[in-house]
Scaffold this motif. Sequence first.
Motif, PDB file in Angstrom:
ATOM      1  N   VAL A 228      42.652  -7.879  14.582  1.00  0.00           N
ATOM      2  CA  VAL A 228      43.959  -8.424  14.950  1.00  0.00           C
ATOM      3  C   VAL A 228      43.891  -8.794  16.427  1.00  0.00           C
ATOM      4  N   SER A 229      44.136 -10.062  16.732  1.00  0.00           N
ATOM      5  CA  SER A 229      44.010 -10.539  18.107  1.00  0.00           C
ATOM      6  C   SER A 229      44.870 -11.781  18.315  1.00  0.00           C
ATOM      7  N   LYS A 230      45.138 -12.083  19.567  1.00  0.00           N
ATOM      8  CA  LYS A 230      45.812 -13.332  19.926  1.00  0.00           C
ATOM      9  C   LYS A 230      44.822 -14.328  20.516  1.00  0.00           C
ATOM     10  N   ASP A 231      43.553 -13.920  20.599  1.00  0.00           N
ATOM     11  CA  ASP A 231      42.498 -14.748  21.173  1.00  0.00           C
ATOM     12  C   ASP A 231      41.839 -15.571  20.063  1.00  0.00           C
TER      13      ASP A 231
ATOM     14  N   LEU B  67      42.947 -11.848  11.873  1.00  0.00           N
ATOM     15  CA  LEU B  67      44.373 -12.153  11.759  1.00  0.00           C
ATOM     16  C   LEU B  67      44.973 -12.327  13.142  1.00  0.00           C
ATOM     17  N   TYR B  68      45.780 -13.373  13.277  1.00  0.00           N
ATOM     18  CA  TYR B  68      46.497 -13.587  14.540  1.00  0.00           C
ATOM     19  C   TYR B  68      47.573 -12.509  14.673  1.00  0.00           C
ATOM     20  N   GLU B  69      47.603 -11.848  15.813  1.00  0.00           N
ATOM     21  CA  GLU B  69      48.554 -10.760  16.059  1.00  0.00           C
ATOM     22  C   GLU B  69      49.968 -11.325  16.204  1.00  0.00           C
ATOM     23  N   SER B  70      50.790 -11.059  15.203  1.00  0.00           N
ATOM     24  CA  SER B  70      52.162 -11.568  15.252  1.00  0.00           C
ATOM     25  C   SER B  70      53.178 -10.543  14.768  1.00  0.00           C
ATOM     26  N   GLY B  71      52.773  -9.293  14.720  1.00  0.00           N
ATOM     27  CA  GLY B  71      53.688  -8.252  14.278  1.00  0.00           C
ATOM     28  C   GLY B  71      52.938  -6.964  13.987  1.00  0.00           C
ATOM     29  N   PRO B  72      53.631  -5.999  13.391  1.00  0.00           N
ATOM     30  CA  PRO B  72      52.999  -4.713  13.069  1.00  0.00           C
ATOM     31  C   PRO B  72      51.847  -4.890  12.078  1.00  0.00           C
TER      32      PRO B  72
ATOM     33  N   LYS C 106      49.940  -6.581   4.551  1.00  0.00           N
ATOM     34  CA  LYS C 106      50.643  -6.824   3.288  1.00  0.00           C
ATOM     35  C   LYS C 106      50.904  -8.314   3.093  1.00  0.00           C
ATOM     36  N   HIS C 107      51.339  -8.986   4.146  1.00  0.00           N
ATOM     37  CA  HIS C 107      51.641 -10.416   4.061  1.00  0.00           C
ATOM     38  C   HIS C 107      50.406 -11.230   3.676  1.00  0.00           C
ATOM     39  N   GLN C 108      49.245 -10.839   4.192  1.00  0.00           N
ATOM     40  CA  GLN C 108      47.993 -11.562   3.914  1.00  0.00           C
ATOM     41  C   GLN C 108      47.321 -11.097   2.615  1.00  0.00           C
ATOM     42  N   GLY C 109      47.916 -10.115   1.945  1.00  0.00           N
ATOM     43  CA  GLY C 109      47.360  -9.631   0.689  1.00  0.00           C
ATOM     44  C   GLY C 109      46.124  -8.768   0.846  1.00  0.00           C
ATOM     45  N   LEU C 110      45.927  -8.206   2.040  1.00  0.00           N
ATOM     46  CA  LEU C 110      44.757  -7.369   2.289  1.00  0.00           C
ATOM     47  C   LEU C 110      44.960  -5.937   1.818  1.00  0.00           C
ATOM     48  N   ILE C 111      46.205  -5.505   1.721  1.00  0.00           N
ATOM     49  CA  ILE C 111      46.532  -4.219   1.119  1.00  0.00           C
ATOM     50  C   ILE C 111      47.760  -4.407   0.241  1.00  0.00           C
ATOM     51  N   GLU C 112      47.878  -3.526  -0.733  1.00  0.00           N
ATOM     52  CA  GLU C 112      49.034  -3.542  -1.622  1.00  0.00           C
ATOM     53  C   GLU C 112      49.833  -2.269  -1.420  1.00  0.00           C
ATOM     54  N   LYS C 113      51.016  -2.256  -1.948  1.00  0.00           N
ATOM     55  CA  LYS C 113      51.865  -1.079  -1.838  1.00  0.00           C
ATOM     56  C   LYS C 113      51.119   0.134  -2.380  1.00  0.00           C
ATOM     57  N   GLY C 114      51.131   1.196  -1.609  1.00  0.00           N
ATOM     58  CA  GLY C 114      50.460   2.430  -2.001  1.00  0.00           C
ATOM     59  C   GLY C 114      49.037   2.562  -1.488  1.00  0.00           C
ATOM     60  N   GLN C 115      48.439   1.467  -1.016  1.00  0.00           N
ATOM     61  CA  GLN C 115      47.095   1.552  -0.446  1.00  0.00           C
ATOM     62  C   GLN C 115      47.174   2.013   1.002  1.00  0.00           C
TER      63      GLN C 115
END
Length: 86
Positions: free
Chosen positions: A29-32, A48-53, A59-68
């Motif tokens: 996660v970076s802004k560079d 991933l571009y750093e734009s939040g927690p 979750k938004h990028q589908g890299l983890i699902e609920k419960g993972q």
Amino acid sequence: AKVSAIVVTSLQMAKNLSRLRPELKIVLVSKDEKELSAASLLWAVFPLYESGPAAALLKHQGLIEKGQRYLDASTVRLSASILSMN
């Protein structure tokens, strides 16, 4: 409990982890933009571009699902000798 992803903010950390070929996703996660571009060439690294927690980004990028689970190592500083892969 198994961890599905590890979040880092250092390109060097992503490189070191990638060399180990883990069974989990490495998320840089970076802004560079240059770092993100370089990370896209590494094995198992998802830039991933750093734009939040981290949890929301994963979750938004589908890299983890609920419960993972994921490990946020963005504030962890490991000794270089631990990760050196000469």
